[in-house]
Enzyme design. Structure first.
Site, mmCIF file in Angstrom:
data_model
loop_
_atom_site.group_PDB
_atom_site.id
_atom_site.type_symbol
_atom_site.label_atom_id
_atom_site.label_comp_id
_atom_site.label_asym_id
_atom_site.label_seq_id
_atom_site.Cartn_x
_atom_site.Cartn_y
_atom_site.Cartn_z
ATOM 1 C CB SER A 137 5.640 -10.923 -20.953
ATOM 2 O OG SER A 137 4.990 -11.371 -22.334
ATOM 3 C CB VAL A 250 -8.212 -9.657 -19.967
ATOM 4 C CG1 VAL A 250 -7.582 -9.600 -20.992
ATOM 5 C CG2 VAL A 250 -8.345 -11.045 -19.416
ATOM 6 C CG ASP A 254 -2.035 -3.935 -21.403
ATOM 7 O OD1 ASP A 254 -1.007 -3.509 -20.913
ATOM 8 O OD2 ASP A 254 -2.172 -4.879 -21.539
#
Length: 308
Positions: A137, A250, A254
Site C-alpha cells: 500500500s 499473509v 509478496d
C-alpha cells in the site's frame, strides 16, 4: 542487484486463539513479531531463497526502530529513511477452531515532500540495480499518482526493470511511464480496464489491453489457488497452483513476486520464473502467521509442478 521499495512498512504481529469470544479476555499462547509491508516481505523472501536485495523504506518512532532491528538480525541490507511519524503495526489472529484468519491493518504515517526526496535519493544511490520491486500500500497525505510516476521515472533513467504489485490510481500512473512486469489480481485488473467485473473469457482481452495500450511488457494475473496466467506480447500461458492445506494468506502475493524476481535475476526466462513464483506463494500459505515460506517447501512444490 534487486531493490525493493516499501512506502508503507509495518510491524506485523500474529497469534492464535482457539475461538474468538466477544467481551472476554482471551489469553494467547504465543506472539510472533515480523518486519512487514509488501517490499520488505519480498526482500525477506529473496533472502530465504539465498538471494540478495536492498530494502528501501521510511521508518519512524519505536516501531520504526524495531523494524530496523528485526531486519538487522536477519542480515538484510537496508536503506531506511527516518520520518517524523510512527511506523504502523498490523495484527493477525488465527482462530484454530474454524481455521479462520482475522487481519487488522492499521493506517500508516503520511510522508513529507522531504521524505519522498530522501527515498528517491536512496533509490538512486544503489549501485548496479537491475530490478526494482514496488509492492504494498501507499502512504497517506500525498497524491499517489505523483509518487509512482516519480519512481517509474527513476527506474527508466537508471535502466532498471520495474515490477509493481500495488493498485489504484498509483498503478495507472506507473504504467503511463513504464513498467516491466505487473502482477494484478482479478479485482485490480478490472480496475485497470475500467470494469466492475470480468468473466473468465474476458481476462485475455483485458490483460492484452493493458499491454497494448499501456507501457507494460508482462502481466501476470494472480488467481489464488487457481494459479496464475502469464501474458506478454502475443503470448499467454496458464500455470496451475499446487493443492495444499491453506493455513494463511499473509504474504502469499509478496512471496510470489519474490520468487518471480529472484528467478529473473538468475537469468531464467519469464516462463520459468512465474511457476516458481506460484510455488513460493503456495508455500507461504502452509505456514501459520506472517513468516512467509520456507525455501525447502518452495523448491519441493516447484519440482512437483515441473513433473506434472
Amino acid at each position: 542487484m534487486i531493490v525493493t521499495l516499501t512506502l508503507n512498512p509495518a510491524i506485523d504481529k500474529s497469534t492464535e486463539i482457539d475461538r474468538l469470544i466477544p467481551e472476554k479476555k482471551m489469553r494467547c499462547p504465543t506472539l510472533a513479531i515480523e518486519a512487514g509491508g509488501g517490499g520488505i516481505n519480498v526482500t525477506k523472501a529473496i533472502r530465504e531463497l539465498g538471494g540478495e536485495s536492498v530494502a528501501i523504506f521510511p521508518y519512524g518512532g519505536l516501531n520504526g526502530q524495531l523494524l530496523l532491528d528485526i531486519l538487522s538480525e536477519k542480515s538484510i541490507t537496508t536503506k531506511g529513511v527516518k520520518v517524523e511519524e510512527m511506523t504502523r503495526e498490523n495484527f493477525t489472529i488465527n482462530e484454530v477452531a474454524t481455521n479462520r484468519q482475522y487481519r487488522f491493518v492499521m493506517p500508516g504515517p503520511s510522508l513529507s515532500d522531504q521524505d519522498l526526496i530522501s527515498l528517491a535519493s536512496a533509490l538512486r544511490s544503489v549501485p548496479d540495480a537491475t530490478y526494482l520491486v514496488v509492492s504494498g500500500s501507499l502512504p497517506a497525505g500525498h497524491p499517489t499518482d505523483f509518487i509512482m510516476k516519480r519512481i517509474a521515472e527513476i527506474a527508466k533513467e537508471k535502466g532498471i526493470r520495474l515490477i509493481v504489485d500495488t493498485s489504484g490510481e498509483s498503478l495507472k500512473s506507473a504504467l503511463d511511464t513504464g513498467v516491466y512486469l505487473l502482477k494484478p489480481n482479478l479485482s485490480e485488473l478490472c480496475s485497470l480496464v475500467g470494469k466492475e467485473s470480468l468473466e473468465m473469457s474476458e481476462i485475455d482481452d483485458a490483460a492484452h489491453e493493458v499491454i497494448n495500450t499501456r507501457r507494460c511488457e508482462v502481466v501476470v494475473v494472480s488467481m489464488g489457488p487457481s494459479g496464475a496466467i502469464l501474458f506478454a506480447k502475443n503470448k499467454k500461458t496458464k500455470f496451475p497452483a499446487p493443492v495444499v492445506k491453506k493455513l494463511t494468506t499473509v504474504g502469499a502475493g509478496d512471496s510470489m513476486v519474490a520468487g518471480i524476481t529472484w528467478m529473473l535475476e538468475q537469468g531464467k526466462s519469464i516462463e520459468e520464473a512465474v511457476p516458481f513464483g506460484i510455488a513460493c506463494g503456495t508455500a507461504a500459505t502452509i505456514n501459520k502467521g506472517t513468516q512467509l515460506f520456507k525455501k525447502a517447501d518452495a523448491f519441493r512444490l516447484f519440482e512437483w509442478m515441473k513433473s506434472q
